[in-house]
Design an enzyme around this catalytic site. Structure first.
Site, PDB file in Angstrom:
ATOM      1  N   LEU A  40       0.912  -1.131  -0.038  1.00 57.33           N
ATOM      2  CA  LEU A  40      -0.011   0.147   0.043  1.00 57.33           C
ATOM      3  C   LEU A  40       0.884   1.414   0.149  1.00 57.33           C
ATOM      4  O   LEU A  40       1.900   1.255   0.617  1.00 57.33           O
ATOM      5  CB  LEU A  40      -0.889   0.211   1.498  1.00 57.33           C
ATOM      6  CG  LEU A  40      -1.918  -1.052   1.600  1.00 57.33           C
ATOM      7  CD1 LEU A  40      -2.791  -0.828   2.785  1.00 57.33           C
ATOM      8  CD2 LEU A  40      -3.034  -0.584   0.163  1.00 57.33           C
ATOM      9  N   ASP A  41       0.631   2.247  -0.972  1.00 60.95           N
ATOM     10  CA  ASP A  41       1.555   3.272  -0.884  1.00 60.95           C
ATOM     11  C   ASP A  41       1.457   4.194   0.425  1.00 60.95           C
ATOM     12  O   ASP A  41       0.350   3.759   1.153  1.00 60.95           O
ATOM     13  CB  ASP A  41       1.166   4.476  -2.244  1.00 60.95           C
ATOM     14  CG  ASP A  41      -0.285   4.946  -2.026  1.00 60.95           C
ATOM     15  OD1 ASP A  41      -0.436   5.696  -1.131  1.00 60.95           O
ATOM     16  OD2 ASP A  41      -0.827   4.552  -2.801  1.00 60.95           O
ATOM     17  N   ILE A  42       2.383   5.099   0.695  1.00 57.03           N
ATOM     18  CA  ILE A  42       2.453   5.786   1.797  1.00 57.03           C
ATOM     19  C   ILE A  42       1.356   6.678   2.199  1.00 57.03           C
ATOM     20  O   ILE A  42       1.024   6.774   3.313  1.00 57.03           O
ATOM     21  CB  ILE A  42       3.814   6.483   1.878  1.00 57.03           C
ATOM     22  CG1 ILE A  42       4.312   7.192   3.213  1.00 57.03           C
ATOM     23  CG2 ILE A  42       3.499   7.621   0.777  1.00 57.03           C
ATOM     24  CD1 ILE A  42       5.494   7.598   3.414  1.00 57.03           C
TER      25      ILE A  42
END
Length: 245
Positions: A104-106
């Site tokens: 999951l991206d930041i």
């Protein structure tokens, strides 16, 4: 019994099989003292001595699976060279070394599966199994029905149309709209790119379900082990007797 080297490394819980293949190609893996760069090289984990970066690979005596509610601002990695908050900061007290399945991206939050079972991770991420992932999305602006249909029928990203998706509208207004979208593929930043393509940039993005697993009952930053029933059902999703390549 001999198995492919990348499968053994993944099965040891060090990383995913895809990453293990990269380690082999980079010359970081030795078998009985010899560097092996051949993909598909077969070893017997009970006989052969396998090392990654000079450290022996130990086959775990049992596998574990945990659910983690990743908060916004945390990177999905066990080590971040930039020193940002990472998944590793939340798993130090777990009884086994684990790694995240997928990313999951930041700027996104939500469900991450953590495990030391590299083979399970490989199957869950393999496109042939098409494990469903559901995201709760808040976008800018009023999402019209034609935009919903485009998200459902597919949008061309990098020259390839996305697979059909399911969209369930939760609410919409002049400034923002909210919906759940279910995908069974996992391209890089796919939901954000799809929404941008229909003219509605993402404001909030949370993964709320992965296969049979949900984040119900978890708060951001919390971790819990899978129940026996959850793990049994999850494994059935990717257990068809054939081994993905």
């Amino acid at each position: 019994m001999k198995e492919r080297l990348q499968k053994v490394i993944a099965g040891a819980g060090l990383t995913s099989r895809r990453k293990a293949e990269q380690w082999i190609a980079q010359g970081r893996v030795r078998v009985n003292g010899r560097v092996v760069v051949e993909q598909g090289f077969k070893v017997d984990p009970e006989v052969d001595r396998i090392e990654v970066d000079g450290r022996s690979v130990a086959i775990p005596d049992h596998t574990v699976c945990f659910l983690f509610y990743k908060p916004i601002g945390v990177v999905t990695t066990l080590h971040d060279p930039q020193g940002r908050p990472a998944v590793a900061d939340y798993v130090r007290d777990l009884p086994k070394r684990v790694f995240p399945v997928g990313r999951l991206d930041i700027n996104s939050s939500g469900l991450l599966l953590l495990t030391n079972d590299g083979e399970l991770a490989h199957r869950l991420m393999h496109p042939r199994f098409g494990v469903e992932k559901t995201y709760r999305v808040v976008v800018r602006g009023y999402l019209e029905n034609p935009g919903i249909r485009r998200l459902e029928t597919g949008i061309v990203l990098d020259g390839v149309r996305t697979a059909p998706a399911r969209v369930r509208l939760r609410g919409r207004g002049r400034e923002r709209s909210e919906f759940d979208i279910t995908l069974h593929e996992g391209r890089n930043r796919q939901v954000r790119r799809m929404c941008k393509a229909v003219g509605h940039p993402v404001l909030e993005l949370t993964r709320v379900q992965y296969g049979n697993l949900t984040i119900d009952g978890l708060a951001p930053g919390e971790i819990r082990p899978l129940t026996e029933e959850e793990e049994r059902t999850l494994r059935k999703l990717v257990a068809d007797g054939r081994e993905p390549r």
